[in-house]
Design a protein around this motif. Structure first.
Motif, PDB file in Angstrom:
ATOM      1  N   THR A   1       0.811  -1.215   0.000  1.00  0.00           N
ATOM      2  CA  THR A   1       0.000   0.000   0.000  1.00  0.00           C
ATOM      3  C   THR A   1       0.853   1.278   0.000  1.00  0.00           C
ATOM      4  O   THR A   1       0.499   2.264  -0.640  1.00  0.00           O
ATOM      5  CB  THR A   1      -0.936  -0.004   1.225  1.00  0.00           C
ATOM      6  OG1 THR A   1      -0.216  -0.442   2.384  1.00  0.00           O
ATOM      7  CG2 THR A   1      -2.103  -0.935   1.015  1.00  0.00           C
TER       8      THR A   1
ATOM      9  N   TYR B   1       3.436   2.117  -1.495  1.00  0.00           N
ATOM     10  CA  TYR B   1       3.921   2.516  -2.822  1.00  0.00           C
ATOM     11  C   TYR B   1       3.062   3.633  -3.398  1.00  0.00           C
ATOM     12  O   TYR B   1       3.542   4.472  -4.162  1.00  0.00           O
ATOM     13  CB  TYR B   1       3.902   1.294  -3.744  1.00  0.00           C
ATOM     14  CG  TYR B   1       4.368   1.563  -5.149  1.00  0.00           C
ATOM     15  CD1 TYR B   1       5.714   1.489  -5.490  1.00  0.00           C
ATOM     16  CD2 TYR B   1       3.452   1.881  -6.158  1.00  0.00           C
ATOM     17  CE1 TYR B   1       6.148   1.735  -6.782  1.00  0.00           C
ATOM     18  CE2 TYR B   1       3.872   2.133  -7.447  1.00  0.00           C
ATOM     19  CZ  TYR B   1       5.221   2.059  -7.752  1.00  0.00           C
ATOM     20  OH  TYR B   1       5.637   2.302  -9.028  1.00  0.00           O
ATOM     21  N   TYR B   2       1.773   3.646  -3.039  1.00  0.00           N
ATOM     22  CA  TYR B   2       0.836   4.611  -3.618  1.00  0.00           C
ATOM     23  C   TYR B   2       0.486   5.729  -2.633  1.00  0.00           C
ATOM     24  O   TYR B   2      -0.433   6.500  -2.883  1.00  0.00           O
ATOM     25  CB  TYR B   2      -0.456   3.901  -4.052  1.00  0.00           C
ATOM     26  CG  TYR B   2      -0.215   2.721  -4.967  1.00  0.00           C
ATOM     27  CD1 TYR B   2      -0.169   2.885  -6.354  1.00  0.00           C
ATOM     28  CD2 TYR B   2      -0.013   1.448  -4.449  1.00  0.00           C
ATOM     29  CE1 TYR B   2       0.057   1.815  -7.189  1.00  0.00           C
ATOM     30  CE2 TYR B   2       0.224   0.364  -5.287  1.00  0.00           C
ATOM     31  CZ  TYR B   2       0.259   0.552  -6.649  1.00  0.00           C
ATOM     32  OH  TYR B   2       0.492  -0.509  -7.473  1.00  0.00           O
TER      33      TYR B   2
ATOM     34  N   VAL C   1       4.164   9.140  -3.812  1.00  0.00           N
ATOM     35  CA  VAL C   1       3.884   9.483  -5.212  1.00  0.00           C
ATOM     36  C   VAL C   1       4.509  10.846  -5.533  1.00  0.00           C
ATOM     37  O   VAL C   1       5.158  11.024  -6.574  1.00  0.00           O
ATOM     38  CB  VAL C   1       2.353   9.506  -5.466  1.00  0.00           C
ATOM     39  CG1 VAL C   1       2.033  10.037  -6.857  1.00  0.00           C
ATOM     40  CG2 VAL C   1       1.757   8.116  -5.256  1.00  0.00           C
TER      41      VAL C   1
ATOM     42  N   HIS D   1      -2.777  11.733  -6.932  1.00  0.00           N
ATOM     43  CA  HIS D   1      -3.125  10.434  -7.524  1.00  0.00           C
ATOM     44  C   HIS D   1      -3.715  10.627  -8.915  1.00  0.00           C
ATOM     45  O   HIS D   1      -4.659  11.406  -9.084  1.00  0.00           O
ATOM     46  CB  HIS D   1      -4.154   9.703  -6.642  1.00  0.00           C
ATOM     47  CG  HIS D   1      -3.567   9.081  -5.428  1.00  0.00           C
ATOM     48  ND1 HIS D   1      -4.109   9.220  -4.165  1.00  0.00           N
ATOM     49  CD2 HIS D   1      -2.467   8.295  -5.266  1.00  0.00           C
ATOM     50  CE1 HIS D   1      -3.378   8.556  -3.291  1.00  0.00           C
ATOM     51  NE2 HIS D   1      -2.374   7.992  -3.931  1.00  0.00           N
TER      52      HIS D   1
ATOM     53  N   SER E   1      -4.685   3.716  -1.852  1.00  0.00           N
ATOM     54  CA  SER E   1      -3.864   2.711  -2.543  1.00  0.00           C
ATOM     55  C   SER E   1      -4.638   1.517  -3.091  1.00  0.00           C
ATOM     56  O   SER E   1      -4.220   0.900  -4.070  1.00  0.00           O
ATOM     57  CB  SER E   1      -2.779   2.199  -1.596  1.00  0.00           C
ATOM     58  OG  SER E   1      -3.375   1.565  -0.467  1.00  0.00           O
TER      59      SER E   1
ATOM     60  N   PHE F   1      -5.491   1.310  -6.880  1.00  0.00           N
ATOM     61  CA  PHE F   1      -4.302   1.243  -7.742  1.00  0.00           C
ATOM     62  C   PHE F   1      -3.658  -0.146  -7.675  1.00  0.00           C
ATOM     63  O   PHE F   1      -3.168  -0.665  -8.669  1.00  0.00           O
ATOM     64  CB  PHE F   1      -3.289   2.322  -7.341  1.00  0.00           C
ATOM     65  CG  PHE F   1      -3.752   3.704  -7.688  1.00  0.00           C
ATOM     66  CD1 PHE F   1      -3.637   4.198  -8.989  1.00  0.00           C
ATOM     67  CD2 PHE F   1      -4.336   4.519  -6.729  1.00  0.00           C
ATOM     68  CE1 PHE F   1      -4.084   5.465  -9.319  1.00  0.00           C
ATOM     69  CE2 PHE F   1      -4.784   5.792  -7.054  1.00  0.00           C
ATOM     70  CZ  PHE F   1      -4.656   6.269  -8.353  1.00  0.00           C
TER      71      PHE F   1
ATOM     72  N   ASP G   1      -3.209  -2.344 -10.989  1.00  0.00           N
ATOM     73  CA  ASP G   1      -1.862  -2.696 -11.466  1.00  0.00           C
ATOM     74  C   ASP G   1      -1.709  -4.209 -11.616  1.00  0.00           C
ATOM     75  O   ASP G   1      -1.103  -4.691 -12.580  1.00  0.00           O
ATOM     76  CB  ASP G   1      -0.790  -2.166 -10.496  1.00  0.00           C
ATOM     77  CG  ASP G   1      -0.368  -0.741 -10.849  1.00  0.00           C
ATOM     78  OD1 ASP G   1      -0.642  -0.298 -11.981  1.00  0.00           O
ATOM     79  OD2 ASP G   1       0.222  -0.069  -9.977  1.00  0.00           O
TER      80      ASP G   1
END
Ligand code: NAD
Length: 402
Positions: A122, A124-125, A130, A324, A343, A346, A350
């Protein structure tokens, strides 16, 4: 044609993901799977899903293309390996694994099978991450000098209940696992911004004295006595990085990072987030850009543009930040649950796109190993009083040399 996804573990966290996998336009079929037959029945009814499977062992004998592992945190790596070997793509909740050997086996299995693996990280986003990834791409930091990642989650903030439902009667055996065995929320923030990885570590542990006895010698499976661990890492880009994993801390709780470069820096603490450079009058407060809230969805525009066109809205994205890019998300996600700082949607998008289009996902197995192994070695260092240890690395994804 879309893919068929089996969701292994329909417990608390899966509740956020079942609606998203179900709604994704590139997913044709969902199978729910849990060892607990009653929980499985309840979830099938709640989410109106007909296909169920009583175990991972059974699920991998079916024709699902991909398996989402959302089981207890100490089970992931062997379950992922089992599914990959059966020819399934794998999405795994964090952490990647809890021993170096099982993560080694996981990387080897992805390399041998060619199946897609993605860790559901989580952080990462997270909006700050970001934002910093973009700043780093544009060279705004200059050379990275030093960074910090922090995950503070005190036991008083719901953790007793979490560990009781995950561990059942044996919860005390699992509860006191070394904090550095769950490091991916912190390490991933730094690694995913700069692309550099940890090469060496020295770590210190705080010996716990709380009366609940979770970290008493002999109570947990790891004989771990540390409730808080702080590690200083040497990074492959020449910078250093301090990671705090705290589970006993007078703090409301956070997952956040800070990063300092030769030209500019990002600072984040409980008072807010700020971008600074050498000019004192050029600092930029980022709280508004990084705040997660409902935002109008307008096809084909970035979320920042969308904010200016509220009247033209054709729906609402829940819990996302201005940084985002919601325009890349399927419109079917508009109005659906989101979580962990925007997150969840996304993550699902992904993974599904990677499986459907045979792409390398951002949080692939090589990254997942780099997120997890430094914590495992850090705990070894803490057990030896902070001795400097080297961190094994499994390299970049094939064809992605830096
Ligand atoms: N920010 C984040 O990324 C974040 C937040 C919360 C939880 N998580 C992760 O999500 C995971 C799940 O947490 P939870 O609280 O939902 O746990 P949970 O105990 O509520 O659910 C896990 C479920 O997995 C099932 N299961 C285990 N082995 C199985 C098998 N072989 N076949 C079928 N079912 C099996 C169990 O029966 C259980 O119902 C954890 O690993 C946790 O680390 C991540």
């Amino acid at each position: 044609m879309g893919i068929k996804v089996g969701m292994v573990g329909v417990g608390a966290f899966a509740q956020s993901f079942i609606p998203l996998f179900t709604a994704h336009p590139l997913v044709d079929q969902i199978t729910l799977c849990d060892l607990d037959a009653e929980k499985l029945r309840e979830n099938a009814a709640k989410h109106q899903i007909n296909d169920t499977s009583p175990s991972l062992d059974h699920l991998i004998s079916t024709d699902v293309d991909a398996v989402a592992v959302i089981t207890q945190n100490w089970l992931h790596a062997p379950q992922a390996v089992q599914a990959l070997r059966a020819g399934k793509h794998v999405y795994s909740a964090v952490p990647t694994g809890v021993t170096q050997d099982e993560i080694t086996e996981l990387v080897k299995t992805v390399e041998e099978t060619g199946q897609i693996y993605m860790i559901g990280e989580t952080s990462y986003y997270y909006p700050g991450v970001v934002y910093c990834r973009k700043q780093h791409e544009q060279g705004a930091f200059g050379d990275i000098v030093y960074s910090e990642g922090e995950y503070y989650h005190d036991w008083d903030h719901g953790l007793y209940d979490v560990m009781k439902w995950r561990g059942g009667d044996r919860w005390m055996e699992f509860a006191g696992s070394p904090p550095m065995y769950y490091p991916t929320h912190t390490t991933s923030q730094i690694i995913s911004i700069t692309g550099a990885h940890m090469t060496h570590v020295s770590c210190q542990g705080f010996v716990d004295h709380h009366k609940d006895g979770i970290y008493k010698p002999g109570v947990n499976l790891w004989n771990n006595t540390f409730s808080n661990e702080s590690a200083l890492f040497k990074m492959s880009d020449g910078s250093s990085c301090r990671i705090n994993e705290f589970r006993r801390i007078g703090h409301p709780g956070t997952v956040r990072m800070a990063m300092f470069g030769t030209e500019g820096s990002f600072e984040h603490n409980s008072a807010g987030a700020i971008w600074v450079n050498k000019q004192a009058d050029q600092s930029l407060r980022l709280d508004d850009q990084l705040a997660c809230r409902e935002r109008p969805a307008i096809s084909g525009t970035s979320s920042e543009e969308a904010m200016d066109k509220v009247t033209a809205s054709d729906g609402t994205h829940l819990s996302v930040a201005a940084v985002h890019d919601t325009s890349r998300l399927p419109k079917e996600f508009i109005g659906l649950p989101n979580g962990h700082a925007g997150s969840h949607q996304f993550l699902v998008d992904d993974f599904v796109r990677a499986c459907h289009n045979n792409l390398l996902p951002p949080n692939n197995v090589w990254m997942a190993a780099r997120y997890a192994i430094p914590g495992i070695i850090a705990h070894d260092s803490a057990c030896q009083g902070g001795v400097l240890l080297e961190i094994p690395d499994y390299g970049d994804p094939p064809g992605k040399g830096r």
